[in-house]
Enzyme design. Structure first.
Site, PDB file in Angstrom:
ATOM      1  N   GLU A  87      10.064  -6.959   6.421  1.00 50.07           N
ATOM      2  CA  GLU A  87       9.436  -5.705   6.004  1.00 50.07           C
ATOM      3  C   GLU A  87       9.417  -5.639   4.480  1.00 50.07           C
ATOM      4  O   GLU A  87      10.465  -5.700   3.831  1.00 50.07           O
ATOM      5  CB  GLU A  87      10.156  -4.479   6.558  1.00 50.07           C
ATOM      6  CG  GLU A  87       9.447  -3.198   6.132  1.00 50.07           C
ATOM      7  CD  GLU A  87      10.018  -1.924   6.719  1.00 50.07           C
ATOM      8  OE1 GLU A  87       9.309  -0.891   6.647  1.00 50.07           O
ATOM      9  OE2 GLU A  87      11.155  -1.937   7.239  1.00 50.07           O
ATOM     10  N   GLU A 112      13.206  -5.046  -0.831  1.00 45.70           N
ATOM     11  CA  GLU A 112      13.147  -3.823  -1.621  1.00 45.70           C
ATOM     12  C   GLU A 112      13.672  -4.114  -3.021  1.00 45.70           C
ATOM     13  O   GLU A 112      14.715  -4.750  -3.173  1.00 45.70           O
ATOM     14  CB  GLU A 112      13.992  -2.724  -0.959  1.00 45.70           C
ATOM     15  CG  GLU A 112      14.020  -1.407  -1.708  1.00 45.70           C
ATOM     16  CD  GLU A 112      12.620  -0.831  -1.908  1.00 45.70           C
ATOM     17  OE1 GLU A 112      12.232  -0.683  -3.095  1.00 45.70           O
ATOM     18  OE2 GLU A 112      11.925  -0.559  -0.910  1.00 45.70           O
ATOM     19  N   ASN A 139      10.993  -9.513  -5.604  1.00 48.56           N
ATOM     20  CA  ASN A 139       9.586  -9.198  -5.405  1.00 48.56           C
ATOM     21  C   ASN A 139       9.063  -9.951  -4.181  1.00 48.56           C
ATOM     22  O   ASN A 139       9.354 -11.133  -3.992  1.00 48.56           O
ATOM     23  CB  ASN A 139       8.770  -9.582  -6.640  1.00 48.56           C
ATOM     24  CG  ASN A 139       9.062  -8.661  -7.815  1.00 48.56           C
ATOM     25  OD1 ASN A 139       9.149  -7.448  -7.653  1.00 48.56           O
ATOM     26  ND2 ASN A 139       9.223  -9.237  -8.988  1.00 48.56           N
ATOM     27  N   ASP A 161       2.989   1.785  -2.257  1.00 49.96           N
ATOM     28  CA  ASP A 161       2.584   2.644  -3.360  1.00 49.96           C
ATOM     29  C   ASP A 161       1.072   2.565  -3.519  1.00 49.96           C
ATOM     30  O   ASP A 161       0.513   1.484  -3.712  1.00 49.96           O
ATOM     31  CB  ASP A 161       3.272   2.168  -4.650  1.00 49.96           C
ATOM     32  CG  ASP A 161       3.117   3.159  -5.796  1.00 49.96           C
ATOM     33  OD1 ASP A 161       2.055   3.827  -5.874  1.00 49.96           O
ATOM     34  OD2 ASP A 161       4.035   3.249  -6.626  1.00 49.96           O
ATOM     35  N   LYS A 165      -4.690   5.812  -9.483  1.00 48.71           N
ATOM     36  CA  LYS A 165      -5.617   5.729 -10.612  1.00 48.71           C
ATOM     37  C   LYS A 165      -6.391   4.414 -10.563  1.00 48.71           C
ATOM     38  O   LYS A 165      -5.817   3.362 -10.294  1.00 48.71           O
ATOM     39  CB  LYS A 165      -4.856   5.843 -11.932  1.00 48.71           C
ATOM     40  CG  LYS A 165      -4.203   7.207 -12.156  1.00 48.71           C
ATOM     41  CD  LYS A 165      -3.514   7.259 -13.503  1.00 48.71           C
ATOM     42  CE  LYS A 165      -2.881   8.633 -13.739  1.00 48.71           C
ATOM     43  NZ  LYS A 165      -2.191   8.705 -15.058  1.00 48.71           N
ATOM     44  N   ASP A 197      -1.589   6.022   4.406  1.00 52.18           N
ATOM     45  CA  ASP A 197      -2.182   7.336   4.662  1.00 52.18           C
ATOM     46  C   ASP A 197      -3.179   7.717   3.577  1.00 52.18           C
ATOM     47  O   ASP A 197      -3.576   8.877   3.473  1.00 52.18           O
ATOM     48  CB  ASP A 197      -1.096   8.406   4.794  1.00 52.18           C
ATOM     49  CG  ASP A 197      -0.287   8.576   3.511  1.00 52.18           C
ATOM     50  OD1 ASP A 197      -0.329   7.664   2.657  1.00 52.18           O
ATOM     51  OD2 ASP A 197       0.384   9.616   3.362  1.00 52.18           O
ATOM     52  N   THR A 258       8.595   8.284  10.024  1.00 55.61           N
ATOM     53  CA  THR A 258       9.500   8.682   8.951  1.00 55.61           C
ATOM     54  C   THR A 258       9.092  10.030   8.369  1.00 55.61           C
ATOM     55  O   THR A 258       7.992  10.542   8.622  1.00 55.61           O
ATOM     56  CB  THR A 258       9.498   7.640   7.829  1.00 55.61           C
ATOM     57  OG1 THR A 258       8.174   7.579   7.264  1.00 55.61           O
ATOM     58  CG2 THR A 258       9.882   6.262   8.355  1.00 55.61           C
ATOM     59  N   ASN A 259       9.973  10.590   7.559  1.00 55.88           N
ATOM     60  CA  ASN A 259       9.644  11.841   6.869  1.00 55.88           C
ATOM     61  C   ASN A 259       8.427  11.666   5.974  1.00 55.88           C
ATOM     62  O   ASN A 259       7.615  12.579   5.826  1.00 55.88           O
ATOM     63  CB  ASN A 259      10.845  12.315   6.052  1.00 55.88           C
ATOM     64  CG  ASN A 259      11.966  12.831   6.921  1.00 55.88           C
ATOM     65  OD1 ASN A 259      11.734  13.356   8.015  1.00 55.88           O
ATOM     66  ND2 ASN A 259      13.198  12.701   6.447  1.00 55.88           N
ATOM     67  N   GLU A 261       5.809   9.681   6.483  1.00 58.06           N
ATOM     68  CA  GLU A 261       4.593   9.728   7.299  1.00 58.06           C
ATOM     69  C   GLU A 261       4.327  11.140   7.794  1.00 58.06           C
ATOM     70  O   GLU A 261       3.169  11.582   7.860  1.00 58.06           O
ATOM     71  CB  GLU A 261       4.709   8.756   8.477  1.00 58.06           C
ATOM     72  CG  GLU A 261       3.437   8.661   9.296  1.00 58.06           C
ATOM     73  CD  GLU A 261       3.485   7.577  10.363  1.00 58.06           C
ATOM     74  OE1 GLU A 261       2.544   7.516  11.186  1.00 58.06           O
ATOM     75  OE2 GLU A 261       4.455   6.794  10.386  1.00 58.06           O
TER      76      GLU A 261
END
Length: 279
Positions: A87, A112, A139, A161, A165, A197, A258-259, A261
């Site tokens: 993941e 992560e 990374n 993320d 912009k 999303d 998750t919170n 989503e």
């Protein structure tokens, strides 16, 4: 690990990695007391030693990640016959911890770069006494490029993320370079699951992935998206732009709600799921 190294040399290198994993991030400046304790308690058990050295995030140039490498570096809990699922961007670890607990027969690697997220994930893993989960603080492209071909069964990238912009779109993690690394690491018919999303990010994913001959889009439902990109301040104009139909997947049942989503759904945003299969 390199076959030409002696057992003593391997032990010395592993000891060096063990020392560096505690010190390569200045935890005192990024972790509160609770997460500092979590790191000190669980990092040695749950963080894989792949780093280049003190204070450097990355995979050592000599590391090639095979199943044998994982079995040795992972230690107790590696499932010899289980899938390897990676993941990218575990956040606070909500998804990967639940997935690892639900599928003890498989092996889960969380990627992560932010220390608090790693610390929170290992805290939850430790409390749940999970042995089939490990974290890597590097990374993602660098990690995936270190895998031997065909080791990974699935790669997950959920709600990356969006870099809304326009001038920052090039920073979005779904790019041809990462797709190439994912493809090389995946086994035949392995899949890359992506979710977002943000409609504009969904268009970005389609532009990167649907044009590739080395991945097949397994989506079975049709969604309509604007065919031109919008930016942070112009997202409301997307409805007025030309649209086209694209293929996407139903919601991946293996993804925890998750919170993060939930907030997207409460805000009225559409969740886009993608399944790209290695050809």
């Amino acid at each position: 690990m390199e076959c030409y190294m002696t057992e003593m040399e391997k032990g010395e290198r592993n000891n060096a990695r063990r020392r560096s994993v505690v010190s390569f991030v200045r935890r005192s400046s990024t972790l509160d007391a609770r997460l500092e304790r979590a790191w000190n308690t669980y990092a040695d058990d749950y963080v894989l030693r792949l780093d280049k050295g003190e204070y450097v995030l990355g995979v050592a140039d000599t590391v090639r990640i095979s199943r044998d490498f994982l079995a040795q570096a992972w230690g107790e809990g590696f499932q010899a016959d289980g899938r390897v699922i990676v993941e990218i961007g575990t956040g606070q670890g909500e998804n990967i911890v639940v997935a690892a607990a639900a599928h003890p027969q498989d092996n889960f690697i969380g990627v992560e770069v932010y220390t608090p997220g790693v610390a929170h994930t290992v805290l939850m893993a430790g409390k749940n006494e999970l042995r089939n989960l490990r974290m890597v603080q590097v990374n993602a492209p660098e990690l995936l490029s270190a895998f031997e071909p065909g080791v990974v069964s699935e790669v997950w990238t959920f709600f990356p993320d969006p870099w809304p912009k326009t001038k920052h779109h090039k920073r979005r993690i779904v790019q041809d370079s990462l797709a190439q690394a994912v493809h090389a690491a995946l086994k035949d018919d392995g899949v890359w699951r992506i979710a977002t999303d943000i409609d504009d990010y969904a268009l970005h994913v389609h532009e990167v992935m649907d044009a590739r001959a080395d991945f097949a889009n397994d989506g079975e439902k049709t969604v309509s998206l604007a065919t031109e990109h919008v930016s942070k301040g112009t997202a409301d104009l997307a409805a007025q732009l030309p649209h086209a139909d694209f293929s996407e997947s139903e919601r991946f049942e293996g993804r925890v709600l998750t919170n993060f989503e939930k907030k997207g759904l409460d805000a009225g945003r559409v969740i886009h799921d993608f399944t790209y299969r290695r050809v």
